[in-house]
Design an enzyme around this catalytic site. Structure first.
Site, PDB file in Angstrom:
ATOM      1  N   ASP A 125       0.845  -1.180   0.000  1.00  0.00           N
ATOM      2  CA  ASP A 125       0.000   0.000   0.000  1.00  0.00           C
ATOM      3  C   ASP A 125       0.888   1.239   0.000  1.00  0.00           C
ATOM      4  OD1 ASP A 125      -2.417   1.341  -0.001  1.00  0.00           O
ATOM      5  OD2 ASP A 125      -2.486   1.473   2.178  1.00  0.00           O
ATOM      6  N   HIS A 132      -3.828  14.029   0.567  1.00  0.00           N
ATOM      7  CA  HIS A 132      -4.004  13.152   1.733  1.00  0.00           C
ATOM      8  C   HIS A 132      -2.785  13.226   2.644  1.00  0.00           C
ATOM      9  CE1 HIS A 132      -4.899   9.624   4.186  1.00  0.00           C
ATOM     10  NE2 HIS A 132      -3.726   9.135   3.868  1.00  0.00           N
ATOM     11  N   GLU A 198     -10.236   4.240   3.479  1.00  0.00           N
ATOM     12  CA  GLU A 198      -9.368   5.034   2.616  1.00  0.00           C
ATOM     13  C   GLU A 198      -9.755   4.715   1.179  1.00  0.00           C
ATOM     14  OE1 GLU A 198      -5.201   4.613   3.677  1.00  0.00           O
ATOM     15  OE2 GLU A 198      -5.503   5.972   5.372  1.00  0.00           O
ATOM     16  N   GLU A 200      -9.009   4.353  -2.444  1.00  0.00           N
ATOM     17  CA  GLU A 200      -7.802   4.138  -3.245  1.00  0.00           C
ATOM     18  C   GLU A 200      -8.153   3.410  -4.535  1.00  0.00           C
ATOM     19  OE1 GLU A 200      -4.391   2.523  -1.223  1.00  0.00           O
ATOM     20  OE2 GLU A 200      -5.021   3.277   0.738  1.00  0.00           O
ATOM     21  N   ASP A 230      -9.022   0.711   1.784  1.00  0.00           N
ATOM     22  CA  ASP A 230      -8.038   0.306   2.789  1.00  0.00           C
ATOM     23  C   ASP A 230      -8.602   0.654   4.174  1.00  0.00           C
ATOM     24  OD1 ASP A 230      -5.692  -0.135   4.228  1.00  0.00           O
ATOM     25  OD2 ASP A 230      -4.859   1.819   3.718  1.00  0.00           O
ATOM     26  N   ARG A 234      -7.780   3.815  13.127  1.00  0.00           N
ATOM     27  CA  ARG A 234      -6.922   4.980  13.405  1.00  0.00           C
ATOM     28  C   ARG A 234      -6.338   4.982  14.809  1.00  0.00           C
ATOM     29  NH1 ARG A 234      -5.736   6.311   8.370  1.00  0.00           N
ATOM     30  NH2 ARG A 234      -7.588   6.801   7.156  1.00  0.00           N
ATOM     31  N   GLN A 237      -3.608   2.411  14.956  1.00  0.00           N
ATOM     32  CA  GLN A 237      -2.486   2.940  14.182  1.00  0.00           C
ATOM     33  C   GLN A 237      -1.680   3.982  14.966  1.00  0.00           C
ATOM     34  OE1 GLN A 237      -3.818   4.402  10.373  1.00  0.00           O
ATOM     35  NE2 GLN A 237      -1.781   4.976   9.666  1.00  0.00           N
ATOM     36  N   LYS A 250      -4.021  -1.946   9.791  1.00  0.00           N
ATOM     37  CA  LYS A 250      -4.339  -2.104   8.373  1.00  0.00           C
ATOM     38  C   LYS A 250      -4.562  -3.563   8.018  1.00  0.00           C
ATOM     39  CE  LYS A 250      -3.304   2.248   7.051  1.00  0.00           C
ATOM     40  NZ  LYS A 250      -4.134   3.098   6.177  1.00  0.00           N
ATOM     41  N   THR A 254      -8.916  -5.263   3.525  1.00  0.00           N
ATOM     42  CA  THR A 254      -8.846  -4.319   2.409  1.00  0.00           C
ATOM     43  C   THR A 254      -9.815  -4.857   1.368  1.00  0.00           C
ATOM     44  OG1 THR A 254      -6.563  -3.660   2.838  1.00  0.00           O
ATOM     45  CG2 THR A 254      -7.343  -3.446   0.574  1.00  0.00           C
ATOM     46  N   GLU A 360      -9.770  12.662   7.404  1.00  0.00           N
ATOM     47  CA  GLU A 360      -9.619  13.992   6.817  1.00  0.00           C
ATOM     48  C   GLU A 360     -10.962  14.733   6.795  1.00  0.00           C
ATOM     49  OE1 GLU A 360      -7.631  11.681   3.539  1.00  0.00           O
ATOM     50  OE2 GLU A 360      -6.953  13.707   3.059  1.00  0.00           O
TER      51      GLU A 360
END
Lengths: 418, 418
Positions: A125, A132, A198, A200, A230, A234, A237, A250, A254, A360
């Protein structure tokens, strides 16, 4: 390039994501409950596994589609990919003499259960969307230190878990993990409270390499593209990622779209990477227009309620293309294999409604988003269904990937109970 | 437990790494140039692929060893592993009536070319040696901030590249990479100038899981252990690793020993993890003695010259066991598969001659090491051969893994020339 018309009439409308110009590759559960390889055309799936069984497909090897994944087909190489696509395009075109022969191999897409289109060999990834990276960097380190010093010189990436990649439609279970907030005096083991998406794209490597390859070679080695979500924990992480990067945050799942859109179908949509502040080193330079103009969006639907559009952006927002990422991935001599999946990194546009993650969109949870239902969200709640969609818009036709969907199930009460 | 005597006389000396107590699993190129599964005994390899062909092996499935890797055997599960080991132990024991039947299946180990014992499915590398983490942290951040805040609570790890794992004896090519020293105004693409080793053990997952597993379950799921050299490009790493961790710096190669020592063979050597400053969370707590007392050492031989012992340490220096690492790896719901390889992290003892990497031994290149030949080293030079060795020492016998060896070839003049 205009719409190519097919004798499958549903493929000929401007909004159909699967016109003859597309012909994406997927895997579905056939009536015998076996995994069959299929090609999307209009509202139908052409069952190429059954066509192969009936000797209606001419490839250099036998039993290519019997495995129920596209890996063995990828292994045949770009010339065979091109020949197969040309043959299918002719056979499905309006006026073809194959209509009677192929009609028995069409399966209605409605209700077909999709499965993983490939066995993912390894999964990497990247972190190659500038907006971002800037947004996340601003949240963690302030805007003046947002982009790490290497970011404009190198496509930053990390290895993920291939075992955790699932196909669209797979429910996602909220994970447990080790958490420690900035004000906690010690860590605890608890369900993730800041579960995120996420937005992607994923590039699928179709040709293996063993040693450094150029950007042009890397681009040539890519088989096709999928939408990719993904899922990201948070809070897990934040506690785990120093100093070696994200790991369990993660690894829950996915999700990829059910259909792999071939590079050939995307050719008319190639576009340039953005202007660069620093010239890239020679081995990473663009070898032509390397991105694609693909509209992307995210919707969120609370359990049993209508969906709200959360964000709209475009794949042309990437700073590095998949070809550049793959070339960088090979610099150390790292062997790359057909079936490897490369996530683009989160794709965010420059403005708030173009952001590709809830982190975000809610600015680290500080600015809740109001849904069309009146509810608010900072991160994903149990029962929410998240959907990514993608469309390249041509002259009277659309290239789609199928929805990339996942619903979040509540955490288990005891993760060790079975 | 004392030495178990075998009718293979060479297995009965106290220093032989492959007594009847060991019986490790490997793969070698047989006279037909095919990969055969083999079991080491004394100075011989028992060719179990050929035994299977001749119906001399009784397993619940056929053609288990025909693939030339041990993955299919692992898939049969711990009960079958135990039964197979018991059968071989009896058949190779002194006084067994099988000597005449098995002798034709013995191949001299001298000169046998070894191959990868398993197909590595995915590879994870941990950072679970406290002295190493402290040393590296001191070099980068000073001793007061050496250990990251999470380190004593969580086995820090990152996903590596399974495609880059090679068997002992494979030459390693010095990689190129993007480099930028602290005083350089911009990055450049050049051969790595700080190429290093990391002395590790690798645990091989033998049973797949899909969801969080306990430490006891994780320990039960481990098939065996190998020596592991995590070749590391320190200058590439320094420039790339923020914020998502090491990537191309660790992707050139990881070398494993030719023989997988089973967990069963290591049982007599179990020992406790070290005393902990902070109690681990329940789901990571030890479920008994979880480490192994295995002496480890590193030697370096310049091209054509004798080897110098660089370091001696012991696997008992780890802070987290492989069982704890695997349990942590599964917390998010990450599916783990038989054939996954988990690197322990670099193993360094508390004193200088016990350090497991040149980065630590030469203290970031500032304190060159003098070899027995009179030459000095900070990092590896072209032509150097690096060898890891491991030995668990029992009552009159030794359990070994075979050397874990690699020679560094010079970087290509042009990495894109083929």
């Amino acid at each position: 390039m205009p719409l190519k018309k097919s004798w499958v009439a549903s493929a000929n409308t401007p909004d159909c994501p699967f016109p003859l110009n597309n012909l994406p590759y997927g895997v579905f559960l056939a009536t015998d409950d076996e995994r069959h390889c299929g090609v999307a055309i209009g509202d139908q799936i052409l069952d190429v596994t059954r066509m192969e069984e009936d000797s209606l497909i001419d490839l250099p090897e036998d039993y290519v589609f019997m495995t129920g994944v596209w890996n063995d087909f990828m292994d045949l190489g770009p010339q065979v990919w091109a020949g197969f696509r040309a043959t299918l395009t002719a056979a499905l075109a309006e006026g073809s003499d194959q209509q009677a022969a192929l009609t028995p191999y069409l399966v209605p897409m409605a209700g077909a259960k999709m499965a993983m289109p490939i066995d993912v060999i390894e999964y990497t990834d990247f972190y190659a969307g500038r907006n971002h990276a800037f947004n996340v960097g601003s949240l963690f380190r302030g805007p003046e230190n947002a982009l790490p010093p290497n970011w404009l010189h190198i496509p930053i990436g990390y290895n993920g878990r291939a075992s955790s990649v699932v196909v669209s439609g797979t429910d996602i279970r909220r994970p447990w993990g080790q958490l420690k907030g900035p004000n906690d005096d010690k860590p605890r083991f608890a369900p993730c409270a800041r579960f995120d998406i996420e937005l992607e794209m994923g590039a699928i490597v179709g040709v293996s390499s063993d040693g450094p390859i150029t950007v042009q070679e890397a681009d040539d080695n890519i088989f096709g593209y999928v939408l990719l979500n993904d899922w990201s924990a948070r809070d897990i992480q934040a506690w785990e990622y120093q100093p070696l990067g994200p790991f369990q945050a993660k690894a829950t799942a996915t999700t990829i779209s059910p259909w792999i859109v071939t590079k050939a179908a995307l050719e008319p949509f190639r576009c340039d990477t953005p202007e660069r502040e620093f010239e890239l080193l020679d081995h990473l330079k663009d070898c032509g227009p390397m991105l694609y103009d693909i509209d992307l969006d995210i919707t969120l639907a609370p359990e049993g309620k209508p969906a709200t559009a959360l964000s709209r952006t475009n794949y042309n927002q990437m700073y590095y293309s998949a070809g550049q990422q793959l070339a960088h991935h090979s610099t150390s001599g790292c062997p790359m294999n057909a079936g490897d999946l490369l996530g683009s990194g989160t794709i965010s546009g420059p403005t708030k409604p173009e952001r590709g993650s809830l982190l975000e969109l809610s600015w680290g949870g500080k600015e809740p988003i109001t849904l069309d239902t009146g509810e608010t969200r900072t991160f994903i709640e149990d029962g929410d269904t998240l959907t990514l969609n993608g469309a390249a818009r041509g002259d009277g036709y659309t290239i789609g990937f199928g929805d990339c969907v996942g619903k979040l199930l509540p955490a288990l009460e005891d993760p060790y109970q079975r």
